[in-house]
Write a protein that holds these residues in place. Structure first.
Motif, PDB file in Angstrom:
ATOM      1  N   TRP A   1       0.842  -1.190   0.000  1.00 26.65           N
ATOM      2  CA  TRP A   1       0.000   0.000   0.000  1.00 26.65           C
ATOM      3  C   TRP A   1       0.878   1.241   0.000  1.00 26.65           C
ATOM      4  O   TRP A   1       2.046   1.189   0.341  1.00 26.65           O
ATOM      5  CB  TRP A   1      -0.967   0.037   1.182  1.00 26.65           C
ATOM      6  CG  TRP A   1      -0.312   0.052   2.524  1.00 26.65           C
ATOM      7  CD1 TRP A   1       0.258   1.097   3.172  1.00 26.65           C
ATOM      8  CD2 TRP A   1      -0.164  -1.072   3.410  1.00 26.65           C
ATOM      9  NE1 TRP A   1       0.744   0.725   4.389  1.00 26.65           N
ATOM     10  CE2 TRP A   1       0.499  -0.593   4.564  1.00 26.65           C
ATOM     11  CE3 TRP A   1      -0.539  -2.401   3.343  1.00 26.65           C
ATOM     12  CZ2 TRP A   1       0.796  -1.422   5.631  1.00 26.65           C
ATOM     13  CZ3 TRP A   1      -0.231  -3.227   4.403  1.00 26.65           C
ATOM     14  CH2 TRP A   1       0.423  -2.733   5.522  1.00 26.65           C
TER      15      TRP A   1
ATOM     16  N   ALA B   1      -9.153  -1.945   3.331  1.00 28.30           N
ATOM     17  CA  ALA B   1      -8.521  -1.316   2.168  1.00 28.30           C
ATOM     18  C   ALA B   1      -7.142  -1.903   1.917  1.00 28.30           C
ATOM     19  O   ALA B   1      -6.773  -2.186   0.770  1.00 28.30           O
ATOM     20  CB  ALA B   1      -8.443   0.197   2.375  1.00 28.30           C
ATOM     21  N   ARG B   2      -6.380  -2.104   2.976  1.00 21.36           N
ATOM     22  CA  ARG B   2      -5.025  -2.631   2.802  1.00 21.36           C
ATOM     23  C   ARG B   2      -5.046  -4.085   2.335  1.00 21.36           C
ATOM     24  O   ARG B   2      -4.152  -4.510   1.594  1.00 21.36           O
ATOM     25  CB  ARG B   2      -4.252  -2.493   4.120  1.00 21.36           C
ATOM     26  CG  ARG B   2      -3.957  -1.046   4.473  1.00 21.36           C
ATOM     27  CD  ARG B   2      -3.070  -0.897   5.697  1.00 21.36           C
ATOM     28  NE  ARG B   2      -2.713   0.507   5.898  1.00 21.36           N
ATOM     29  CZ  ARG B   2      -1.830   0.924   6.797  1.00 21.36           C
ATOM     30  NH1 ARG B   2      -1.214   0.056   7.572  1.00 21.36           N
ATOM     31  NH2 ARG B   2      -1.549   2.212   6.900  1.00 21.36           N
ATOM     32  N   GLU B   3      -6.047  -4.823   2.753  1.00 15.18           N
ATOM     33  CA  GLU B   3      -6.160  -6.214   2.311  1.00 15.18           C
ATOM     34  C   GLU B   3      -6.511  -6.290   0.825  1.00 15.18           C
ATOM     35  O   GLU B   3      -6.010  -7.165   0.102  1.00 15.18           O
ATOM     36  CB  GLU B   3      -7.242  -6.930   3.126  1.00 15.18           C
ATOM     37  CG  GLU B   3      -7.476  -8.370   2.689  1.00 15.18           C
ATOM     38  CD  GLU B   3      -8.683  -8.997   3.365  1.00 15.18           C
ATOM     39  OE1 GLU B   3      -9.089 -10.094   2.936  1.00 15.18           O
ATOM     40  OE2 GLU B   3      -9.237  -8.386   4.304  1.00 15.18           O
ATOM     41  N   LYS B   4      -7.344  -5.366   0.351  1.00 17.07           N
ATOM     42  CA  LYS B   4      -7.837  -5.434  -1.026  1.00 17.07           C
ATOM     43  C   LYS B   4      -6.916  -4.760  -2.043  1.00 17.07           C
ATOM     44  O   LYS B   4      -7.007  -5.063  -3.243  1.00 17.07           O
ATOM     45  CB  LYS B   4      -9.235  -4.799  -1.119  1.00 17.07           C
ATOM     46  CG  LYS B   4     -10.287  -5.485  -0.253  1.00 17.07           C
ATOM     47  CD  LYS B   4     -10.385  -6.969  -0.557  1.00 17.07           C
ATOM     48  CE  LYS B   4     -11.397  -7.664   0.355  1.00 17.07           C
ATOM     49  NZ  LYS B   4     -11.388  -9.131   0.159  1.00 17.07           N
ATOM     50  N   LEU B   5      -6.049  -3.878  -1.618  1.00 15.84           N
ATOM     51  CA  LEU B   5      -5.190  -3.164  -2.562  1.00 15.84           C
ATOM     52  C   LEU B   5      -4.337  -4.094  -3.438  1.00 15.84           C
ATOM     53  O   LEU B   5      -4.274  -3.887  -4.661  1.00 15.84           O
ATOM     54  CB  LEU B   5      -4.291  -2.171  -1.815  1.00 15.84           C
ATOM     55  CG  LEU B   5      -4.881  -0.773  -1.647  1.00 15.84           C
ATOM     56  CD1 LEU B   5      -4.027   0.062  -0.694  1.00 15.84           C
ATOM     57  CD2 LEU B   5      -5.010  -0.060  -2.992  1.00 15.84           C
TER      58      LEU B   5
ATOM     59  N   ASP C   1       2.169   4.849   1.246  1.00 20.53           N
ATOM     60  CA  ASP C   1       2.268   5.556   2.516  1.00 20.53           C
ATOM     61  C   ASP C   1       2.346   7.062   2.303  1.00 20.53           C
ATOM     62  O   ASP C   1       3.074   7.770   2.979  1.00 20.53           O
ATOM     63  CB  ASP C   1       3.491   5.082   3.301  1.00 20.53           C
ATOM     64  CG  ASP C   1       3.252   3.732   3.941  1.00 20.53           C
ATOM     65  OD1 ASP C   1       2.105   3.494   4.348  1.00 20.53           O
ATOM     66  OD2 ASP C   1       4.184   2.938   4.031  1.00 20.53           O
TER      67      ASP C   1
ATOM     68  N   PHE D   1      -8.853   3.378  -2.581  1.00 22.14           N
ATOM     69  CA  PHE D   1      -8.466   2.442  -1.525  1.00 22.14           C
ATOM     70  C   PHE D   1      -7.145   2.843  -0.875  1.00 22.14           C
ATOM     71  O   PHE D   1      -6.940   2.559   0.316  1.00 22.14           O
ATOM     72  CB  PHE D   1      -8.386   1.019  -2.089  1.00 22.14           C
ATOM     73  CG  PHE D   1      -9.702   0.291  -2.078  1.00 22.14           C
ATOM     74  CD1 PHE D   1      -9.884  -0.844  -1.299  1.00 22.14           C
ATOM     75  CD2 PHE D   1     -10.760   0.738  -2.846  1.00 22.14           C
ATOM     76  CE1 PHE D   1     -11.095  -1.514  -1.282  1.00 22.14           C
ATOM     77  CE2 PHE D   1     -11.985   0.074  -2.846  1.00 22.14           C
ATOM     78  CZ  PHE D   1     -12.152  -1.057  -2.054  1.00 22.14           C
ATOM     79  N   GLU D   2      -6.261   3.482  -1.625  1.00 16.32           N
ATOM     80  CA  GLU D   2      -5.021   3.985  -1.021  1.00 16.32           C
ATOM     81  C   GLU D   2      -5.332   5.041   0.031  1.00 16.32           C
ATOM     82  O   GLU D   2      -4.718   5.065   1.109  1.00 16.32           O
ATOM     83  CB  GLU D   2      -4.106   4.568  -2.098  1.00 16.32           C
ATOM     84  CG  GLU D   2      -3.397   3.502  -2.925  1.00 16.32           C
ATOM     85  CD  GLU D   2      -2.604   4.090  -4.076  1.00 16.32           C
ATOM     86  OE1 GLU D   2      -2.763   5.303  -4.340  1.00 16.32           O
ATOM     87  OE2 GLU D   2      -1.843   3.344  -4.703  1.00 16.32           O
TER      88      GLU D   2
ATOM     89  N   ARG E   1      -9.550   0.694   7.379  1.00 11.64           N
ATOM     90  CA  ARG E   1      -8.123   0.706   7.021  1.00 11.64           C
ATOM     91  C   ARG E   1      -7.633  -0.714   6.704  1.00 11.64           C
ATOM     92  O   ARG E   1      -6.949  -0.939   5.691  1.00 11.64           O
ATOM     93  CB  ARG E   1      -7.302   1.302   8.153  1.00 11.64           C
ATOM     94  CG  ARG E   1      -5.803   1.410   7.837  1.00 11.64           C
ATOM     95  CD  ARG E   1      -5.040   2.143   8.936  1.00 11.64           C
ATOM     96  NE  ARG E   1      -5.066   1.432  10.201  1.00 11.64           N
ATOM     97  CZ  ARG E   1      -5.758   1.839  11.269  1.00 11.64           C
ATOM     98  NH1 ARG E   1      -6.464   2.951  11.219  1.00 11.64           N
ATOM     99  NH2 ARG E   1      -5.734   1.144  12.395  1.00 11.64           N
TER     100      ARG E   1
ATOM    101  N   SER F   1      -6.711   3.372   3.044  1.00 10.65           N
ATOM    102  CA  SER F   1      -5.717   2.588   3.784  1.00 10.65           C
ATOM    103  C   SER F   1      -5.066   3.404   4.897  1.00 10.65           C
ATOM    104  O   SER F   1      -4.330   2.858   5.711  1.00 10.65           O
ATOM    105  CB  SER F   1      -4.639   2.053   2.831  1.00 10.65           C
ATOM    106  OG  SER F   1      -3.791   3.092   2.384  1.00 10.65           O
ATOM    107  N   HIS F   2      -5.325   4.717   4.938  1.00 13.12           N
ATOM    108  CA  HIS F   2      -4.824   5.576   6.014  1.00 13.12           C
ATOM    109  C   HIS F   2      -5.957   6.065   6.919  1.00 13.12           C
ATOM    110  O   HIS F   2      -5.757   6.976   7.711  1.00 13.12           O
ATOM    111  CB  HIS F   2      -4.095   6.785   5.418  1.00 13.12           C
ATOM    112  CG  HIS F   2      -2.912   6.425   4.571  1.00 13.12           C
ATOM    113  ND1 HIS F   2      -1.824   5.750   5.057  1.00 13.12           N
ATOM    114  CD2 HIS F   2      -2.661   6.630   3.253  1.00 13.12           C
ATOM    115  CE1 HIS F   2      -0.946   5.569   4.095  1.00 13.12           C
ATOM    116  NE2 HIS F   2      -1.433   6.086   2.990  1.00 13.12           N
TER     117      HIS F   2
END
Length: 201
Positions: free
Chosen positions: A52, A178-182, A54, A163-164, A175, A167-168
């Protein structure tokens, strides 16, 4: 003669400096291989996950907006994939089936999160209307396969950006989702790009 004496003085000074440096270096603890490996492992564990982005300069996503928009995008993916199975050639059927499977699963998970978080989400007819608006880029003035894959590339680029940002999120469940699906979304985009190249051959 003076030059010789001057050179000797320089060499003597350099010799003293070199000796001093060697003495200093002998006092330095040089880590063994096990210590180096442990340090490397610790550094690797602390590095950010490359799955993901940052980029904390992005605007934070509103949780309810994310759930609504992501759900609508998921429905659009499913519906366009069904169109691809009906109107597209066999070359894109495998990709379309993968879109139906992955986005159905993601939408179900997102619906469960929304229910657990007591989030207000648009009703199904509203989400379907939003999805249809996202599907308008599939045109009739070119082959369906080409139009579908172009749509998928654009749609996934937009979804990845969404989704990025999510992820924050300060919301732990959003969060994590989103990080799982990215990584999956990035894989979809790569598949679509590869199909575009194959269709162009």
């Amino acid at each position: 003669m003076k030059n010789k004496l001057f050179n000797v003085a320089i060499l003597a000074t350099l010799g003293l400096s070199t000796a001093q440096l060697q003495a200093d270096e002998s006092e330095v603890d040089i880590p063994d291989e096990n210590t180096i490996s442990a340090i490397a492992a610790e550094n690797a564990a602390n590095e950010p996950n490359p799955d993901w982005e940052d980029d904390m300069t992005r605007d934070p996503v509103d949780v309810e907006d994310f759930v609504e928009t992501a759900s609508a995008k998921g429905i659009a993916e499913i519906e366009t994939a069904r169109m691809a199975l009906d109107e597209g050639t066999a070359q894109i059927h495998e990709f379309a089936n993968r879109m139906i499977e992955d986005h159905t699963k993601a939408n179900n998970e997102l619906r469960d999160i929304a229910r657990q978080q007591d989030l207000e989400v648009a009703d199904d007819p509203t989400l379907m209307d939003m999805a249809k608006a996202m599907m308008l880029s599939i045109r009739n003035d070119e082959s369906f396969d080409d139009a579908y894959i172009e749509n998928q590339i654009n749609a996934h680029e937009e979804t990845i950006e969404l989704f990025e940002r999510a992820s924050h999120s300060d919301n732990d469940a959003i969060r994590a989702f989103a990080r799982e699906k990215l990584p999956i979304l990035r894989e979809h985009l790569q598949m679509a790009n590869e199909l575009e190249e194959q269709l162009g051959d």
